[in-house]
Design a protein around this motif. Structure first.
Motif, PDB file in Angstrom:
ATOM      1  N   ALA A 108     104.373  51.824  62.060  1.00 58.07           N
ATOM      2  CA  ALA A 108     103.345  51.198  61.221  1.00 58.07           C
ATOM      3  C   ALA A 108     102.045  51.980  61.300  1.00 58.07           C
ATOM      4  O   ALA A 108     101.651  52.448  62.367  1.00 58.07           O
ATOM      5  N   ASP A 109     101.391  52.095  60.165  1.00 58.51           N
ATOM      6  CA  ASP A 109     100.105  52.799  60.112  1.00 58.51           C
ATOM      7  C   ASP A 109      99.026  51.846  59.599  1.00 58.51           C
ATOM      8  O   ASP A 109      99.211  50.626  59.600  1.00 58.51           O
ATOM      9  N   GLU A 110      97.932  52.396  59.140  1.00 60.47           N
ATOM     10  CA  GLU A 110      96.807  51.571  58.680  1.00 60.47           C
ATOM     11  C   GLU A 110      97.152  50.727  57.450  1.00 60.47           C
ATOM     12  O   GLU A 110      96.411  49.811  57.109  1.00 60.47           O
ATOM     13  N   CYS A 111      98.274  50.992  56.797  1.00 64.73           N
ATOM     14  CA  CYS A 111      98.686  50.217  55.609  1.00 64.73           C
ATOM     15  C   CYS A 111      99.438  48.940  55.972  1.00 64.73           C
ATOM     16  O   CYS A 111      99.774  48.151  55.087  1.00 64.73           O
ATOM     17  N   PHE A 112      99.707  48.720  57.265  1.00 60.37           N
ATOM     18  CA  PHE A 112     100.534  47.586  57.686  1.00 60.37           C
ATOM     19  C   PHE A 112      99.975  46.246  57.206  1.00 60.37           C
ATOM     20  O   PHE A 112     100.703  45.412  56.683  1.00 60.37           O
ATOM     21  N   GLU A 113      98.685  46.041  57.358  1.00 60.18           N
ATOM     22  CA  GLU A 113      98.100  44.758  56.956  1.00 60.18           C
ATOM     23  C   GLU A 113      98.227  44.528  55.454  1.00 60.18           C
ATOM     24  O   GLU A 113      98.573  43.432  55.020  1.00 60.18           O
TER      25      GLU A 113
ATOM     26  N   GLU B 122      98.383  39.506  64.524  1.00 65.34           N
ATOM     27  CA  GLU B 122      99.118  38.960  65.661  1.00 65.34           C
ATOM     28  C   GLU B 122      99.861  40.058  66.427  1.00 65.34           C
ATOM     29  O   GLU B 122     100.063  39.965  67.638  1.00 65.34           O
ATOM     30  N   PHE B 123     100.248  41.113  65.734  1.00 60.67           N
ATOM     31  CA  PHE B 123     101.042  42.158  66.351  1.00 60.67           C
ATOM     32  C   PHE B 123     100.272  43.448  66.599  1.00 60.67           C
ATOM     33  O   PHE B 123     100.854  44.475  66.929  1.00 60.67           O
ATOM     34  N   GLU B 124      98.956  43.389  66.464  1.00 60.70           N
ATOM     35  CA  GLU B 124      98.132  44.595  66.621  1.00 60.70           C
ATOM     36  C   GLU B 124      98.324  45.247  67.996  1.00 60.70           C
ATOM     37  O   GLU B 124      98.426  46.475  68.094  1.00 60.70           O
ATOM     38  N   HIS B 125      98.391  44.442  69.062  1.00 61.35           N
ATOM     39  CA  HIS B 125      98.537  45.033  70.403  1.00 61.35           C
ATOM     40  C   HIS B 125      99.897  45.703  70.595  1.00 61.35           C
ATOM     41  O   HIS B 125     100.042  46.586  71.426  1.00 61.35           O
ATOM     42  N   TYR B 126     100.910  45.333  69.811  1.00 62.77           N
ATOM     43  CA  TYR B 126     102.214  45.993  69.902  1.00 62.77           C
ATOM     44  C   TYR B 126     102.146  47.414  69.346  1.00 62.77           C
ATOM     45  O   TYR B 126     102.903  48.278  69.755  1.00 62.77           O
ATOM     46  N   ARG B 127     101.246  47.633  68.409  1.00 64.27           N
ATOM     47  CA  ARG B 127     101.111  48.962  67.808  1.00 64.27           C
ATOM     48  C   ARG B 127     100.529  49.960  68.795  1.00 64.27           C
ATOM     49  O   ARG B 127     100.744  51.158  68.662  1.00 64.27           O
ATOM     50  N   ARG B 128      99.793  49.489  69.789  1.00 70.09           N
ATOM     51  CA  ARG B 128      99.115  50.378  70.732  1.00 70.09           C
ATOM     52  C   ARG B 128      99.719  50.357  72.138  1.00 70.09           C
ATOM     53  O   ARG B 128      99.319  51.122  72.993  1.00 70.09           O
ATOM     54  N   GLY B 129     100.667  49.459  72.373  1.00 72.44           N
ATOM     55  CA  GLY B 129     101.228  49.315  73.713  1.00 72.44           C
ATOM     56  C   GLY B 129     102.218  50.417  74.065  1.00 72.44           C
ATOM     57  O   GLY B 129     102.912  50.941  73.198  1.00 72.44           O
TER      58      GLY B 129
ATOM     59  N   SER C 284     105.988  49.097  73.432  1.00 77.38           N
ATOM     60  CA  SER C 284     106.222  48.343  72.207  1.00 77.38           C
ATOM     61  C   SER C 284     105.929  49.211  70.991  1.00 77.38           C
ATOM     62  O   SER C 284     105.306  50.260  71.109  1.00 77.38           O
ATOM     63  N   THR C 285     106.384  48.735  69.853  1.00 79.84           N
ATOM     64  CA  THR C 285     106.136  49.442  68.605  1.00 79.84           C
ATOM     65  C   THR C 285     106.265  48.478  67.438  1.00 79.84           C
ATOM     66  O   THR C 285     106.896  47.425  67.552  1.00 79.84           O
ATOM     67  N   VAL C 286     105.662  48.844  66.328  1.00 83.74           N
ATOM     68  CA  VAL C 286     105.833  48.135  65.065  1.00 83.74           C
ATOM     69  C   VAL C 286     106.362  49.171  64.083  1.00 83.74           C
ATOM     70  O   VAL C 286     105.759  50.223  63.897  1.00 83.74           O
ATOM     71  N   LEU C 287     107.507  48.865  63.494  1.00 85.08           N
ATOM     72  CA  LEU C 287     108.160  49.782  62.569  1.00 85.08           C
ATOM     73  C   LEU C 287     108.189  49.177  61.173  1.00 85.08           C
ATOM     74  O   LEU C 287     108.363  47.965  61.033  1.00 85.08           O
TER      75      LEU C 287
ATOM     76  N   HIS D 151     109.848  45.069  58.118  1.00 82.38           N
ATOM     77  CA  HIS D 151     109.246  45.517  59.373  1.00 82.38           C
ATOM     78  C   HIS D 151     109.938  44.871  60.564  1.00 82.38           C
ATOM     79  O   HIS D 151     110.644  43.873  60.428  1.00 82.38           O
ATOM     80  N   MET D 152     109.683  45.473  61.717  1.00 81.47           N
ATOM     81  CA  MET D 152     110.204  44.959  62.970  1.00 81.47           C
ATOM     82  C   MET D 152     109.164  45.211  64.058  1.00 81.47           C
ATOM     83  O   MET D 152     108.579  46.295  64.125  1.00 81.47           O
ATOM     84  N   VAL D 153     108.947  44.217  64.886  1.00 85.13           N
ATOM     85  CA  VAL D 153     108.073  44.329  66.055  1.00 85.13           C
ATOM     86  C   VAL D 153     108.998  44.316  67.267  1.00 85.13           C
ATOM     87  O   VAL D 153     109.788  43.394  67.439  1.00 85.13           O
ATOM     88  N   LEU D 154     108.902  45.359  68.073  1.00 86.15           N
ATOM     89  CA  LEU D 154     109.846  45.582  69.157  1.00 86.15           C
ATOM     90  C   LEU D 154     109.083  45.862  70.444  1.00 86.15           C
ATOM     91  O   LEU D 154     108.086  46.587  70.431  1.00 86.15           O
TER      92      LEU D 154
END
Length: 183
Positions: A13-18, A63-70, A73-76, A87-90
């Motif tokens: 996920a990039d800046e376009c996710f929201e 809600e999933f912003e911290h997953y993008r930086r952890g 974890s990742t957001v795809l 999308h998937m939050v993993l």
């Protein structure tokens, strides 16, 4: 077997996710509540039919912003050409399994192999980290998801009838915990 569209790509996920979340439709129609049974195929579960209604989980990109930086974890995001469609939050769960926090596909792109492709990437991500398997949770009113997880090799590891009672004391929603254990 579902054919995957060759224009499908899965990216971090990039800046376009929201914008993608705000402009997507993730609702589904509930037609009944399944009586999930450990060790029994989804097609054999009893279904308590209900008057059909639209279910919306109200996905919030923040809600999933911290997953993008952890680090664990990742957001795809799944893309069909230049259009984000799922999308998937993993993350690595406290128990050492990979955990799919969220998996969603836009209504316009369902039944095209998007969710299956995201789950395949989850396997790759998990195996690369030497995790023993993947866990995720869905509800007994989302039979399409239950059937997908079963087709992808997941098995029911637990059913929780109380998880959603704090939100609605009269709910018939039951949490179903699915596991894919690597050999």
């Amino acid at each position: 077997m579902t054919q995957v569209n060759p224009a499908l790509s899965i990216r971090v996920a990039d800046e376009c996710f929201e914008d993608y979340i705000l402009n997507s439709e993730f609702t589904f129609t509930v037609r009944g509540y399944a009586m999930a049974q450990i060790g029994q195929r989804v097609e054999r579960w009893a279904i308590e039919p209900v008057e059909p209604y639209c279910k919306n989980y109200g996905i919030d990109a923040q809600e999933f912003e911290h997953y993008r930086r952890g680090p664990d974890s990742t957001v795809l995001v799944a893309w069909l050409g230049e259009q984000p469609v799922g999308h998937m939050v993993l993350s690595t769960h406290w128990n050492g399994f990979a955990h799919v926090e969220e998996l969603a596909v836009d209504v316009s792109a369902r039944r095209m192999g998007i969710a299956r492709s995201l789950l395949e990437v989850a396997q790759f991500w998990s195996r690369k980290r030497n995790l023993p398997g993947i866990t995720l949770e869905t509800q007994n009113n989302n039979l399409a998801a239950c059937k997908l997880y079963e087709r992808c090799g997941y098995v029911v590891g637990g059913v929780d009838h109380m998880l959603y009672r704090a939100i609605d004391p009269d709910t018939r929603e039951t949490a179903i915990f699915w596991y894919l254990i690597f050999e």
